[in-house]
Design an enzyme around this catalytic site. Structure first.
Site, PDB file in Angstrom:
ATOM      1  N   PRO A   1      20.449 -33.909   4.703  1.00 14.73           N
ATOM      2  CA  PRO A   1      19.119 -34.498   4.882  1.00 14.73           C
ATOM      3  C   PRO A   1      18.982 -35.449   6.061  1.00 14.73           C
ATOM      4  O   PRO A   1      17.905 -35.969   6.306  1.00 14.73           O
ATOM      5  CB  PRO A   1      18.903 -35.244   3.564  1.00 14.73           C
ATOM      6  CG  PRO A   1      20.270 -35.632   3.144  1.00 14.73           C
ATOM      7  CD  PRO A   1      21.173 -34.510   3.566  1.00 14.73           C
ATOM      8  N   GLY A   2      20.070 -35.723   6.777  1.00 13.53           N
ATOM      9  CA  GLY A   2      19.944 -36.467   8.020  1.00 13.53           C
ATOM     10  C   GLY A   2      20.581 -37.843   8.043  1.00 13.53           C
ATOM     11  O   GLY A   2      20.496 -38.535   9.055  1.00 13.53           O
ATOM     12  N   GLY A   3      21.228 -38.254   6.977  1.00 18.56           N
ATOM     13  CA  GLY A   3      21.860 -39.570   6.972  1.00 18.56           C
ATOM     14  C   GLY A   3      22.964 -39.687   8.000  1.00 18.56           C
ATOM     15  O   GLY A   3      23.027 -40.658   8.774  1.00 18.56           O
ATOM     16  N   LYS A   4      23.852 -38.709   8.030  1.00 15.95           N
ATOM     17  CA  LYS A   4      24.938 -38.739   9.012  1.00 15.95           C
ATOM     18  C   LYS A   4      24.380 -38.540  10.422  1.00 15.95           C
ATOM     19  O   LYS A   4      24.899 -39.113  11.391  1.00 15.95           O
ATOM     20  CB  LYS A   4      25.975 -37.661   8.688  1.00 15.95           C
ATOM     21  CG  LYS A   4      26.674 -37.853   7.345  1.00 15.95           C
ATOM     22  CD  LYS A   4      27.713 -36.769   7.107  1.00 15.95           C
ATOM     23  CE  LYS A   4      28.295 -36.840   5.708  1.00 15.95           C
ATOM     24  NZ  LYS A   4      27.325 -36.449   4.666  1.00 15.95           N
TER      25      LYS A   4
ATOM     26  N   ASP B   1      20.590 -20.455  11.780  1.00 18.54           N
ATOM     27  CA  ASP B   1      21.864 -20.297  11.095  1.00 18.54           C
ATOM     28  C   ASP B   1      22.938 -20.969  11.948  1.00 18.54           C
ATOM     29  O   ASP B   1      23.084 -20.663  13.135  1.00 18.54           O
ATOM     30  CB  ASP B   1      22.178 -18.807  10.925  1.00 18.54           C
ATOM     31  CG  ASP B   1      23.411 -18.562  10.069  1.00 18.54           C
ATOM     32  OD1 ASP B   1      24.427 -19.251  10.279  1.00 18.54           O
ATOM     33  OD2 ASP B   1      23.373 -17.670   9.200  1.00 18.54           O
TER      34      ASP B   1
ATOM     35  N   ASP C   1      29.083 -30.669   8.327  1.00 21.14           N
ATOM     36  CA  ASP C   1      28.911 -31.191   6.964  1.00 21.14           C
ATOM     37  C   ASP C   1      28.473 -29.998   6.127  1.00 21.14           C
ATOM     38  O   ASP C   1      27.292 -29.787   5.886  1.00 21.14           O
ATOM     39  CB  ASP C   1      27.867 -32.304   6.973  1.00 21.14           C
ATOM     40  CG  ASP C   1      27.708 -32.981   5.627  1.00 21.14           C
ATOM     41  OD1 ASP C   1      28.516 -32.693   4.724  1.00 21.14           O
ATOM     42  OD2 ASP C   1      26.778 -33.781   5.468  1.00 21.14           O
TER      43      ASP C   1
ATOM     44  N   CYS D   1      31.189 -32.798   0.581  1.00 19.23           N
ATOM     45  CA  CYS D   1      31.025 -33.703  -0.552  1.00 19.23           C
ATOM     46  C   CYS D   1      31.598 -33.012  -1.785  1.00 19.23           C
ATOM     47  O   CYS D   1      30.925 -32.828  -2.794  1.00 19.23           O
ATOM     48  CB  CYS D   1      29.556 -34.071  -0.747  1.00 19.23           C
ATOM     49  SG  CYS D   1      29.361 -35.444  -1.904  1.00 19.23           S
TER      50      CYS D   1
END
Length: 451
Positions: A263-266, A311, A327, A380
């Protein structure tokens, strides 16, 4: 009917009926219902607690009902799970738990089902949590099944965790890990490096140099006031991004890629680091909806971060990069504290398909590295098939092209204090974070450099 229970029930139903994600849906449902802070807290506890211990509640409900849960209508079963949680794991008065749950059944399945629900809940209320555990554990066929009932984890997940801990010589920590998965995680925030600072009264996180926790109150006020430069983010996620950004000094003009960015945190942490070091960052996310989340995550950073929607296996080949973050999509077994339904939604059959994709994504990233470039492979999940085995396979395919950096050493150099990262049995440099040991999601970090 108490609105908090209605919100919890509706969320649980959506999780099972439409594969919704509780951590995404519940805040929306709380806002739509206009719940007070107290009722919002109750709805959160009821939803997450019921979903976390679903497997154990199913065994209890089946015993009390005299039939398997497969023979109970899904809306009625979800209400009974919610009722069992209130009766056995909260301070809700038993008469209130029974009455409110029966009303949920009436609303969802009609009056005919209320007698059955009332009878089952009365039987559940006759024993305590410990008495029910002792009763249902007698039917377990193995020690792992007993562990699964006591700690509400599927047996296959327990065995995967045991193998991952044993690879560090720490198999004796298994029950600590299972217990940590059932504890509500504290909210951790990140102040993007060079762009924001934690509030003066904040508690700094033990390991991430950019992480902090608030003493009280909702984090929304701080996040909104920062205009995107402070964000809610797990400490393990922060360390994974910093490990790539700080593995070696940044040279101005470097080109970086976040290949599976949502979702863009890293992505946000990498953008801040790239800005400070004079590097350029690109991001990619296959899903258009999730790509919008990535764009939002970097909107407050004065750096142009183009976000493509392709992709990743094809996208990586459109350039040469000095640093790439992979990720990868994974089982998510490392974030069961935050996504309680994931433990019941995933199965062993999901792993081979995911590992095949992970190998392809990491291989594509390796091919896109410039000489001397570094790829961080992050999941994760601590599952060895998704972590050690993927890296080993990509290294085998790459021959002498790659060398592995010691990610444990890099993470330790980034960390604000000493961090316990045991060596891996396979001799790799992989760093594995754990909820019970580090207070983070179970993040796996490997660093590979192109010779």
């Amino acid at each position: 009917m108490n609105p908090a229970r209605r919100v919890a029930f509706d969320t649980i139903r959506a999780v099972h009926d439409t594969d919704a994600y509780a951590n995404l849906l519940l805040p929306h449902e709380i806002g739509r219902a206009g719940l007070s802070p107290a009722d919002a807290g109750l709805a959160t506890e009821l939803t997450y607690g019921t979903l976390r211990r679903q497997g154990t509640y199913d065994a209890i409900v089946a015993d009390a009902a005299g039939r398997g849960v497969d023979a109970i209508d899904p809306p009625v079963l979800d209400a009974l799970r919610l009722g069992a949680h209130q009766l056995l794991s909260t301070r809700v008065a038993p008469h209130a738990a029974v009455h409110e749950t029966v009303e949920l059944v009436r609303r969802a399945a009609g009056a005919k089902a209320t007698g059955f629900a009332n009878a089952v809940l009365r039987r559940v209320s006759e024993r305590s949590w410990d008495e029910w555990l002792a009763r249902v554990e007698r039917s377990a066929r193995s020690d792992d099944e007993r562990l699964g009932l006591r700690h509400a984890h599927p047996v296959w997940v327990i065995r995967a965790f045991r193998r991952a801990l044993a690879a560090e010589g720490r198999a004796d920590e298994l029950e600590q890990l299972l217990a940590a998965d059932n504890a509500s995680p504290s909210v951790t925030l990140a102040a993007l490096p060079g762009l924001a600072e934690p509030p003066a009264d904040a508690e700094r996180t033990p390991f991430s140099p950019i992480g902090f926790r608030l003493g009280g109150g909702a984090p929304d006020r701080v996040v909104v006031a920062s205009e995107g430069r402070v964000r809610v983010q797990d400490e393990g996620s922060q360390l994974a991004a910093l490990a790539l950004a700080r593995a070696v000094p940044v040279r101005p003009g470097e080109r970086w890629l976040d290949l599976c960015a949502a979702p863009g945190g890293k992505t946000a942490v990498l953008a801040a680091e790239a800005l400070a070091g004079g590097a350029r960052l690109e991001a990619n996310e296959l899903s258009p909806v999730r790509a919008r989340l990535v764009r939002d995550s970097v909107s407050g950073i004065p750096l142009d971060v183009p976000v493509s929607e392709e992709d990743g296996r094809a996208r990586a080949g459109r350039g040469r990069y000095d640093r790439i973050l992979v990720d990868a999509p994974c089982t998510g077994l490392g974030a069961l504290r935050r996504r309680p339904e994931a433990r019941w939604r995933k199965t062993p059959a999901d792993v081979p398909e995911l590992t095949a994709l992970q190998v392809e994504l990491l291989s594509a990233a390796v091919d896109a590295l410039a000489p001397g470039g570094i790829v961080a492979y992050v999941t994760c999940s601590p599952h060895l098939a998704e972590t050690a085995a993927v890296v080993a396979e990509v290294r085998r395919r790459s021959g002498d092209l790659l060398e592995e950096l010691d990610a444990r050493e890099v993470v330790a150099s980034v960390a604000a204090s000493d961090i316990d990262l045991p060596a891996q049995a396979d001799g790799s440099g992989r760093a594995q974070l754990w909820p019970h040991r580090h207070g983070t999601d179970a993040m796996s970090i490997s660093l590979l450099r192109r010779r």
